[in-house]
Design a protein around this motif. Structure first.
Motif, PDB file in Angstrom:
ATOM      1  N   ALA A  12       0.736  -1.028   0.042  1.00 31.97           N
ATOM      2  CA  ALA A  12       0.118   0.097   0.204  1.00 31.97           C
ATOM      3  C   ALA A  12       0.840   1.472   0.360  1.00 31.97           C
ATOM      4  O   ALA A  12      -0.009   2.375  -0.624  1.00 31.97           O
ATOM      5  CB  ALA A  12      -0.582  -0.037   1.125  1.00 31.97           C
ATOM      6  N   PHE A  13       2.184   0.916   0.577  1.00 33.53           N
ATOM      7  CA  PHE A  13       2.708   2.763   0.903  1.00 33.53           C
ATOM      8  C   PHE A  13       3.841   2.570  -0.553  1.00 33.53           C
ATOM      9  O   PHE A  13       3.421   3.477  -1.010  1.00 33.53           O
ATOM     10  CB  PHE A  13       4.146   2.240   1.671  1.00 33.53           C
ATOM     11  CG  PHE A  13       4.945   2.465   1.934  1.00 33.53           C
ATOM     12  CD1 PHE A  13       4.859   4.573   2.361  1.00 33.53           C
ATOM     13  CD2 PHE A  13       6.196   2.927   1.030  1.00 33.53           C
ATOM     14  CE1 PHE A  13       5.848   5.330   1.760  1.00 33.53           C
ATOM     15  CE2 PHE A  13       7.680   3.851   1.208  1.00 33.53           C
ATOM     16  CZ  PHE A  13       7.325   5.045   1.065  1.00 33.53           C
ATOM     17  N   GLN A  67      -5.375   6.514   0.994  1.00 33.54           N
ATOM     18  CA  GLN A  67      -4.471   5.210   0.895  1.00 33.54           C
ATOM     19  C   GLN A  67      -4.052   5.435   2.580  1.00 33.54           C
ATOM     20  O   GLN A  67      -4.311   3.857   2.645  1.00 33.54           O
ATOM     21  CB  GLN A  67      -4.324   5.346  -0.115  1.00 33.54           C
ATOM     22  CG  GLN A  67      -4.885   5.453  -1.325  1.00 33.54           C
ATOM     23  CD  GLN A  67      -3.682   5.134  -2.516  1.00 33.54           C
ATOM     24  OE1 GLN A  67      -3.206   5.073  -2.341  1.00 33.54           O
ATOM     25  NE2 GLN A  67      -3.877   5.372  -4.129  1.00 33.54           N
ATOM     26  N   VAL A  68      -3.392   6.255   3.177  1.00 28.94           N
ATOM     27  CA  VAL A  68      -2.699   5.992   3.822  1.00 28.94           C
ATOM     28  C   VAL A  68      -3.702   5.544   5.852  1.00 28.94           C
ATOM     29  O   VAL A  68      -3.275   4.091   6.209  1.00 28.94           O
ATOM     30  CB  VAL A  68      -1.777   6.996   4.190  1.00 28.94           C
ATOM     31  CG1 VAL A  68      -0.852   7.135   5.703  1.00 28.94           C
ATOM     32  CG2 VAL A  68      -0.357   7.102   3.452  1.00 28.94           C
ATOM     33  N   LYS A  69      -4.848   6.820   5.738  1.00 26.14           N
ATOM     34  CA  LYS A  69      -5.742   6.254   6.785  1.00 26.14           C
ATOM     35  C   LYS A  69      -6.343   4.801   6.320  1.00 26.14           C
ATOM     36  O   LYS A  69      -6.244   4.151   7.520  1.00 26.14           O
ATOM     37  CB  LYS A  69      -6.831   7.268   6.588  1.00 26.14           C
ATOM     38  CG  LYS A  69      -7.812   6.877   7.534  1.00 26.14           C
ATOM     39  CD  LYS A  69      -8.386   8.354   7.592  1.00 26.14           C
ATOM     40  CE  LYS A  69      -9.968   8.264   8.136  1.00 26.14           C
ATOM     41  NZ  LYS A  69     -10.711   9.071   8.411  1.00 26.14           N
ATOM     42  N   GLN A  70      -6.588   4.718   5.240  1.00 25.62           N
ATOM     43  CA  GLN A  70      -7.197   3.076   5.332  1.00 25.62           C
ATOM     44  C   GLN A  70      -6.691   2.172   5.228  1.00 25.62           C
ATOM     45  O   GLN A  70      -6.628   1.362   5.661  1.00 25.62           O
ATOM     46  CB  GLN A  70      -7.950   3.035   3.967  1.00 25.62           C
ATOM     47  CG  GLN A  70      -8.303   1.722   3.061  1.00 25.62           C
ATOM     48  CD  GLN A  70      -8.957   1.307   1.777  1.00 25.62           C
ATOM     49  OE1 GLN A  70      -8.269   2.640   1.133  1.00 25.62           O
ATOM     50  NE2 GLN A  70      -9.720   0.792   1.528  1.00 25.62           N
ATOM     51  N   ARG A  71      -4.832   2.178   5.014  1.00 20.19           N
ATOM     52  CA  ARG A  71      -4.239   0.736   6.156  1.00 20.19           C
ATOM     53  C   ARG A  71      -4.016   1.365   6.900  1.00 20.19           C
ATOM     54  O   ARG A  71      -3.891   0.173   7.641  1.00 20.19           O
ATOM     55  CB  ARG A  71      -2.580   1.389   4.456  1.00 20.19           C
ATOM     56  CG  ARG A  71      -1.727   0.176   5.404  1.00 20.19           C
ATOM     57  CD  ARG A  71      -2.328  -1.198   4.443  1.00 20.19           C
ATOM     58  NE  ARG A  71      -1.610  -2.406   5.049  1.00 20.19           N
ATOM     59  CZ  ARG A  71      -1.366  -3.235   4.912  1.00 20.19           C
ATOM     60  NH1 ARG A  71      -2.324  -4.078   3.945  1.00 20.19           N
ATOM     61  NH2 ARG A  71      -0.637  -4.105   4.966  1.00 20.19           N
ATOM     62  N   LEU A  72      -4.014   2.210   7.404  1.00 24.26           N
ATOM     63  CA  LEU A  72      -3.666   2.550   9.144  1.00 24.26           C
ATOM     64  C   LEU A  72      -4.996   1.718   9.379  1.00 24.26           C
ATOM     65  O   LEU A  72      -4.758   0.707  10.708  1.00 24.26           O
ATOM     66  CB  LEU A  72      -3.346   3.302   9.676  1.00 24.26           C
ATOM     67  CG  LEU A  72      -2.005   4.331   8.880  1.00 24.26           C
ATOM     68  CD1 LEU A  72      -1.636   5.593   9.294  1.00 24.26           C
ATOM     69  CD2 LEU A  72      -0.790   3.599   8.951  1.00 24.26           C
ATOM     70  N   GLU A  73      -6.066   1.857   9.182  1.00 24.65           N
ATOM     71  CA  GLU A  73      -7.314   1.198   9.896  1.00 24.65           C
ATOM     72  C   GLU A  73      -7.601  -0.045  10.016  1.00 24.65           C
ATOM     73  O   GLU A  73      -7.967  -0.536  10.259  1.00 24.65           O
ATOM     74  CB  GLU A  73      -8.774   1.930   9.399  1.00 24.65           C
ATOM     75  CG  GLU A  73      -8.475   3.451   9.054  1.00 24.65           C
ATOM     76  CD  GLU A  73      -9.488   4.184   9.029  1.00 24.65           C
ATOM     77  OE1 GLU A  73     -11.352   5.136   9.416  1.00 24.65           O
ATOM     78  OE2 GLU A  73     -10.717   3.630   8.114  1.00 24.65           O
ATOM     79  N   ALA A  74      -6.829  -0.353   8.474  1.00 23.89           N
ATOM     80  CA  ALA A  74      -6.910  -2.164   8.448  1.00 23.89           C
ATOM     81  C   ALA A  74      -6.423  -2.324   9.617  1.00 23.89           C
ATOM     82  O   ALA A  74      -5.778  -3.545  10.191  1.00 23.89           O
ATOM     83  CB  ALA A  74      -6.333  -2.954   6.903  1.00 23.89           C
ATOM     84  N   GLU A  75      -5.008  -1.888   9.966  1.00 21.20           N
ATOM     85  CA  GLU A  75      -3.613  -2.238  10.670  1.00 21.20           C
ATOM     86  C   GLU A  75      -4.696  -2.349  12.732  1.00 21.20           C
ATOM     87  O   GLU A  75      -3.482  -2.863  13.397  1.00 21.20           O
ATOM     88  CB  GLU A  75      -2.716  -2.064  10.620  1.00 21.20           C
ATOM     89  CG  GLU A  75      -1.812  -2.181   9.311  1.00 21.20           C
ATOM     90  CD  GLU A  75      -1.415  -3.293   9.082  1.00 21.20           C
ATOM     91  OE1 GLU A  75      -1.459  -4.189  10.092  1.00 21.20           O
ATOM     92  OE2 GLU A  75      -0.691  -3.713   8.074  1.00 21.20           O
TER      93      GLU A  75
END
Length: 313
Positions: free
Chosen positions: A100-101, A140-148
């Motif tokens: 994602a990054f 995209q960063v927020k979505q990935r951090l929420e998934a983590e």
């Protein structure tokens, strides 16, 4: 005979001037072509910087910059929570190792490059800075951090904020420079080739002129390589203290990789041409040199002529 010798000198002089100017224009043409055709193409630029998403220095710089911004935003929106900084930075460093990054890195670079290129090619005068909206990248960063399942990730704002990437006072100068490089990228190489061909064709000593052209091209390639190395040193030295220098160096090396390859190619091709002319010219000149005239033979005395000898006194 004197007139022929003078004509040869004139022809050699004209050929030397043409070849010298051509050798000067070759590295300049390569530099202009690299800037106008390499850096000005969004797809090629993104493909060049995409591998930097895996560079440790770049990941560290992004984690520090994004982490500081996220922590600053969370501290203004959240009360009663302490020691958020290390946790957030660890989460972002972990994020920089994901696919994602890499997607966010490419999307951010593409957005910035599109904005800058549009400003450089726009004929309408602009009084403001060049800006870019990084909201899609932040999303995209927020979505990935929420998934983590990172705490407070849902509070990260995704606002459509115009982020300046080029100051307003530099837009006009960059636009003129881009147009100059765009024209030079076409005409400098063509002019250099035309002058080199003309110089070799006009010169009376064509092999010697071709050797000089090869040597000059090799020298131009070496100077271009030195200029790239010096530019790296000066660029990193002029950066502010807040910029992560190893990451900036990695970006500089990635963007100038094609230019360094072109400089070494000029050096190799020019040296090969000069060396070939030097090695093949010696025997040919010796074979084509006329043999020196034989000394005149002594004329024998005619038969029957009286021979007189001096009597000793």
């Amino acid at each position: 005979m004197a007139s022929q010798s003078g004509a040869r000198r004139v022809r050699d002089g004209i050929g030397a001037v043409c070849v010298a100017v051509a050798c000067l224009l070759v590295p300049l043409g390569v530099l202009a072509g690299w800037a106008a055709l390499g850096l000005a193409d969004t797809g090629r630029y993104v493909r060049t910087v995409a591998p930097l998403a895996g560079d440790p220095a770049v990941r560290e710089a992004v984690a520090d910059a994004v982490g500081d911004e996220v922590v600053r935003e969370l501290e203004t929106r959240t009360t009663g929570e302490a020691a958020l900084g290390p946790f957030v930075r660890d989460a972002i460093e972990s994020f920089t190792r994901t696919d994602a990054f890499r997607t966010a890195w490419e999307a951010g670079n593409r957005a910035v490059h599109d904005a800058v290129l549009h400003a450089l090619r726009d004929d309408a005068p602009s009084g403001g800075p060049v800006t870019v909206d990084l909201a899609p990248v932040t999303a995209q960063v927020k979505q990935r951090l929420e998934a983590e399942h990172m705490p407070y990730a849902h509070r990260i704002p995704v606002a459509h904020t115009e982020v300046p990437v080029v100051p307003a006072e530099e837009v006009a100068g960059l636009r003129q420079g881009y147009r100059l490089l765009d024209a030079a990228a076409l005409w400098l190489p063509l002019t250099a080739v035309a002058l080199a061909v003309t110089g070799v064709a006009v010169a009376a000593s064509r092999r010697r002129t071709l050797t000089a052209a090869g040597s000059g091209t090799a020298l131009g390639g070496a100077l271009l390589a030195l200029a790239v190395a010096a530019g790296r040193r000066l660029t990193l030295a002029d950066l502010p203290d807040t910029v992560h220098r190893p990451a900036a160096g990695a970006v500089y090396d990635a963007l100038t990789a094609t230019l360094r390859t072109a400089s070494w190619l000029l050096l190799a091709v020019g040296a090969a041409v000069a060396l070939t002319c030097r090695l093949t010219g010696g025997p040919a000149l010796r074979r084509g040199r006329p043999a020196p005239p034989a000394p005149p033979a002594a004329t024998p005395a005619p038969t029957g002529a009286p021979v007189t000898a001096e009597r000793p006194r």
